[in-house]
Design a protein around this motif. Structure first.
Motif, PDB file in Angstrom:
ATOM      1  N   MET A 143       0.849  -1.200   0.000  1.00 12.72           N
ATOM      2  CA  MET A 143       0.000   0.000   0.000  1.00 12.72           C
ATOM      3  C   MET A 143       0.880   1.244   0.000  1.00 12.72           C
ATOM      4  O   MET A 143       1.907   1.282   0.664  1.00 12.72           O
ATOM      5  N   THR A 144       0.478   2.215  -0.775  1.00  9.40           N
ATOM      6  CA  THR A 144       1.249   3.451  -0.856  1.00  9.40           C
ATOM      7  C   THR A 144       1.168   4.195   0.471  1.00  9.40           C
ATOM      8  O   THR A 144       0.112   4.257   1.095  1.00  9.40           O
ATOM      9  N   ALA A 145       2.292   4.731   0.886  1.00  9.14           N
ATOM     10  CA  ALA A 145       2.296   5.536   2.110  1.00  9.14           C
ATOM     11  C   ALA A 145       1.347   6.706   1.950  1.00  9.14           C
ATOM     12  O   ALA A 145       1.282   7.306   0.887  1.00  9.14           O
ATOM     13  N   PRO A 146       0.594   7.031   2.984  1.00  8.22           N
ATOM     14  CA  PRO A 146      -0.372   8.115   2.859  1.00  8.22           C
ATOM     15  C   PRO A 146       0.276   9.472   2.609  1.00  8.22           C
ATOM     16  O   PRO A 146      -0.324  10.335   2.016  1.00  8.22           O
ATOM     17  N   SER A 147       1.501   9.653   3.075  1.00 13.05           N
ATOM     18  CA  SER A 147       2.151  10.946   2.854  1.00 13.05           C
ATOM     19  C   SER A 147       3.453  10.751   2.096  1.00 13.05           C
ATOM     20  O   SER A 147       4.494  10.511   2.689  1.00 13.05           O
ATOM     21  N   PRO A 148       3.386  10.844   0.759  1.00 14.76           N
ATOM     22  CA  PRO A 148       4.605  10.654  -0.019  1.00 14.76           C
ATOM     23  C   PRO A 148       5.588  11.797   0.246  1.00 14.76           C
ATOM     24  O   PRO A 148       5.182  12.907   0.571  1.00 14.76           O
ATOM     25  N   SER A 149       6.872  11.508   0.132  1.00 11.15           N
ATOM     26  CA  SER A 149       7.864  12.570   0.308  1.00 11.15           C
ATOM     27  C   SER A 149       8.529  12.934  -1.011  1.00 11.15           C
ATOM     28  O   SER A 149       9.304  13.876  -1.072  1.00 11.15           O
ATOM     29  N   ARG A 150       8.232  12.167  -2.055  1.00 11.27           N
ATOM     30  CA  ARG A 150       8.749  12.513  -3.392  1.00 11.27           C
ATOM     31  C   ARG A 150       7.600  12.385  -4.390  1.00 11.27           C
ATOM     32  O   ARG A 150       7.130  11.279  -4.673  1.00 11.27           O
ATOM     33  N   VAL A 151       7.150  13.499  -4.924  1.00 16.48           N
ATOM     34  CA  VAL A 151       6.123  13.464  -5.969  1.00 16.48           C
ATOM     35  C   VAL A 151       6.771  13.912  -7.269  1.00 16.48           C
ATOM     36  O   VAL A 151       7.441  14.956  -7.314  1.00 16.48           O
ATOM     37  N   THR A 152       6.586  13.130  -8.307  1.00 17.23           N
ATOM     38  CA  THR A 152       7.118  13.469  -9.618  1.00 17.23           C
ATOM     39  C   THR A 152       5.948  13.613 -10.584  1.00 17.23           C
ATOM     40  O   THR A 152       5.085  12.730 -10.659  1.00 17.23           O
ATOM     41  N   VAL A 153       5.926  14.745 -11.287  1.00 21.36           N
ATOM     42  CA  VAL A 153       4.864  15.037 -12.243  1.00 21.36           C
ATOM     43  C   VAL A 153       5.483  15.061 -13.631  1.00 21.36           C
ATOM     44  O   VAL A 153       6.409  15.850 -13.875  1.00 21.36           O
ATOM     45  N   VAL A 154       5.002  14.211 -14.519  1.00 20.24           N
ATOM     46  CA  VAL A 154       5.524  14.190 -15.885  1.00 20.24           C
ATOM     47  C   VAL A 154       4.542  14.926 -16.782  1.00 20.24           C
ATOM     48  O   VAL A 154       3.412  14.468 -16.985  1.00 20.24           O
ATOM     49  N   GLY A 155       4.983  16.068 -17.284  1.00 23.52           N
ATOM     50  CA  GLY A 155       4.111  16.926 -18.073  1.00 23.52           C
ATOM     51  C   GLY A 155       4.031  18.288 -17.410  1.00 23.52           C
ATOM     52  O   GLY A 155       3.529  18.404 -16.287  1.00 23.52           O
ATOM     53  N   ALA A 156       4.546  19.313 -18.069  1.00 22.10           N
ATOM     54  CA  ALA A 156       4.658  20.646 -17.452  1.00 22.10           C
ATOM     55  C   ALA A 156       3.741  21.638 -18.133  1.00 22.10           C
ATOM     56  O   ALA A 156       4.087  22.799 -18.338  1.00 22.10           O
ATOM     57  N   SER A 157       2.558  21.175 -18.497  1.00 25.83           N
ATOM     58  CA  SER A 157       1.570  22.090 -19.072  1.00 25.83           C
ATOM     59  C   SER A 157       0.482  22.324 -18.018  1.00 25.83           C
ATOM     60  O   SER A 157       0.739  22.187 -16.825  1.00 25.83           O
ATOM     61  N   ALA A 158      -0.712  22.656 -18.453  1.00 27.95           N
ATOM     62  CA  ALA A 158      -1.750  23.086 -17.503  1.00 27.95           C
ATOM     63  C   ALA A 158      -2.024  22.058 -16.406  1.00 27.95           C
ATOM     64  O   ALA A 158      -2.086  22.405 -15.220  1.00 27.95           O
ATOM     65  N   ALA A 159      -2.150  20.786 -16.761  1.00 28.61           N
ATOM     66  CA  ALA A 159      -2.509  19.777 -15.762  1.00 28.61           C
ATOM     67  C   ALA A 159      -1.367  19.557 -14.773  1.00 28.61           C
ATOM     68  O   ALA A 159      -1.581  19.519 -13.556  1.00 28.61           O
TER      69      ALA A 159
END
Lengths: 434, 64
Positions: A1-17
């Motif tokens: 199960m994913t930890a409820p509080s992630p410490s590394r978030v990676t977002v792929v895509g640097a447009s509006a979303a």
């Protein structure tokens, strides 16, 4: 199960979303590492003006920036621009970039958007354009001046907006579409016919009901198009506006479920700590139960907000994404707005204004309930009907509405039906910009 | 809080009015944003930030 509080978030895509995810995470108190990866070299910029203000020359490219440099700095991002993601390893929790580097994550957001569809055999052909990036718009803009001939393949919002701009700049414009009525896919036959008439009045030549067979070239440059019925249309430039396809190629070996986009659950979670937002995200819409993917600007932002909240809540406590979609289009002096989804709608009623005035608000219904409201040049009034869409209100009876406001005959002289809805049924397929 | 709107960028979506009706309105004829209160009381700050976030034309800027 994913930890409820992630410490590394990676977002792929640097447009509006993608930007929306990053901003919402910070706004809601996330202080961990936040990496935003974009394949384009530019700071996050807005795409709707590409076929409007940037194409017309009213704005320069800097005006498209979604946020100032200071506002981006304040987010404390690890910002990787000009860096395409090429693969995802969900086991290791790493994204591989084209430059060979890898970026780890506890939670990953896929916000890679969609790419314009092209016609086969047109790669590298000069004078053939799509409209998806700032470079696309600036290139096409060079072609638009008096005496130049532009053929637009496809008659969705992008093609129609570009047609309006091209006419305003004095270019000769021919629009070719396989639809019987341009814009009918997006707006239904009657509103589509009204808009087509507006384009004709502005000098656009419309060739409906035929596919484009091939782009004609000479010395590597487009000279026109050949239609499926054998006719040819000469042109100096060709704009291909036939929709877009979600950018999921880099996920091929990842195990992330991909169909028409990233196939998420109702909370936009695709499993294993991977989420999706924007044009690339597909999810079962709670209102319709149907798997839905929306290529509209407002949806990108709203999905980004929802994903950020759900990441912080954790998959166990994530809530379904249940929006009232919104899209708009500007053509000549017309502003068209849609709240809701027209897909599958089976009844339409004009509740304010009229087709003849080219100023109206039209309710759209499905299965006895309001599913969308469409406005033409009545933004404020149209918004006041949005609650009916949000509530999926029962379709109002004629007695609920002022009969004086029902539709007259369309400008195309198509007679209003003597019984039933005032307008023909809307689109059967989807409300996308196709 | 200091709010500014770029009426040239505004696309008339009305999302700001839905998020913060005490701070934003729309012109009747073209739907362009009307900023009712450029400072906004503290109890409106969350709504205003939401409005700026959801604006599909990035036309609202908020400075603290």
């Amino acid at each position: 199960m994913t930890a409820p509080s992630p410490s590394r978030v990676t977002v792929v895509g640097a447009s509006a979303a993608g930007l929306s995810v990053a901003e919402a995470l910070r706004r809601d108190g996330y202080t961990g590492r936040l990496t935003l990866i974009g394949d384009e070299p530019h700071l996050p910029y807005d795409r709707p003006p590409l076929s409007k203000q940037l194409l017309s020359g009213a704005w320069d490219a800097d005006r498209l920036r979604l946020r100032s440099a200071e506002a981006l700095d304040a987010l404390g991002l690890d910002l990787r621009l000009g860096a395409a993601a090429v693969a995802l390893d969900t086991g290791a929790g790493e994204v591989a970039l084209a430059d060979g580097s890898r970026v780890g994550y506890d939670a990953l957001v896929v916000a890679t958007g969609a790419a314009a569809r092209r016609l086969p055999g047109t790669d590298g052909v000069a004078g053939v354009y799509v409209l998806r990036t700032v470079e696309d718009a600036l290139g096409l803009r060079e072609e638009l001046r008096p005496g130049r001939r532009l053929v637009i393949v496809g008659a969705g919002f992008v093609g129609a907006e570009a047609a309006a701009v091209a006419r305003e700049l004095g270019a000769e414009v021919t629009m070719v579409t396989d639809a019987a009525v341009p814009l009918a896919d997006a707006l239904g036959p009657d509103l589509g016919a009204m808009l087509s008439q507006v384009h004709v009045e502005h000098g656009v030549r419309i060739i409906p009901g035929v596919l484009v067979d091939a782009v004609l070239t000479e010395d590597g440059r487009a000279t026109g198009v050949r239609l499926a019925d054998g006719r040819t249309v000469e042109a100096d430039a060709v704009l291909v506006g036939i929709g877009a396809r979600p950018n999921t190629g880099w996920l091929a070996a990842s195990g992330v479920p991909v169909g028409d986009g990233v196939e998420c659950d109702a909370t936009l979670h695709a499993g294993a700590g991977v989420w999706a937002a924007g044009d690339v995200a597909s999810w079962p819409h709670p209102r319709t139960g149907q798997r839905t993917r929306i290529e509209h600007r407002a949806n990108a932002t709203e999905q980004g907000l929802a994903v950020a909240l759900n990441i912080l809540a954790g998959p166990e406590h994530a809530t379904p994404f249940d929006p009232v979609p919104y899209v708009w289009s500007d053509q000549y002096d017309l502003k068209i707005q849609i709240y809701g989804q027209l897909r599958g709608c089976d009844r339409v009623r004009i509740v304010e204004g009229s087709l003849a005035e080219r100023r109206l608000t039209a309710l759209h219904g499905r299965d006895g309930r309001v599913c969308a409201v469409v406005g033409v040049n009545m933004p404020r009034a149209t918004r006041t009907y949005r609650p009916l869409v949000a509530e999926q209100a029962a379709w109002p009876s004629a007695a609920d509405l002022d009969p004086a406001l029902s539709a007259g005959p369309a400008p195309s002289a198509r007679p209003a039906p003597s019984a039933g809805p005032a307008l023909g049924a809307g689109p059967a397929t989807s409300g996308r910009n196709a | 809080m200091k709010i500014s709107v770029d009426v040239d960028k505004c696309c008339g979506a009305g999302q700001c009015v839905l998020a913060a009706p005490d701070v934003f309105d729309q012109r009747d004829d073209d739907g362009i944003v009307i900023l009712l209160d450029a400072t906004a009381p503290a109890d409106q700050h969350d709504n205003v930030r939401k409005a700026a976030a959801v604006c599909p034309a990035a036309a609202i800027e908020v400075r603290q």
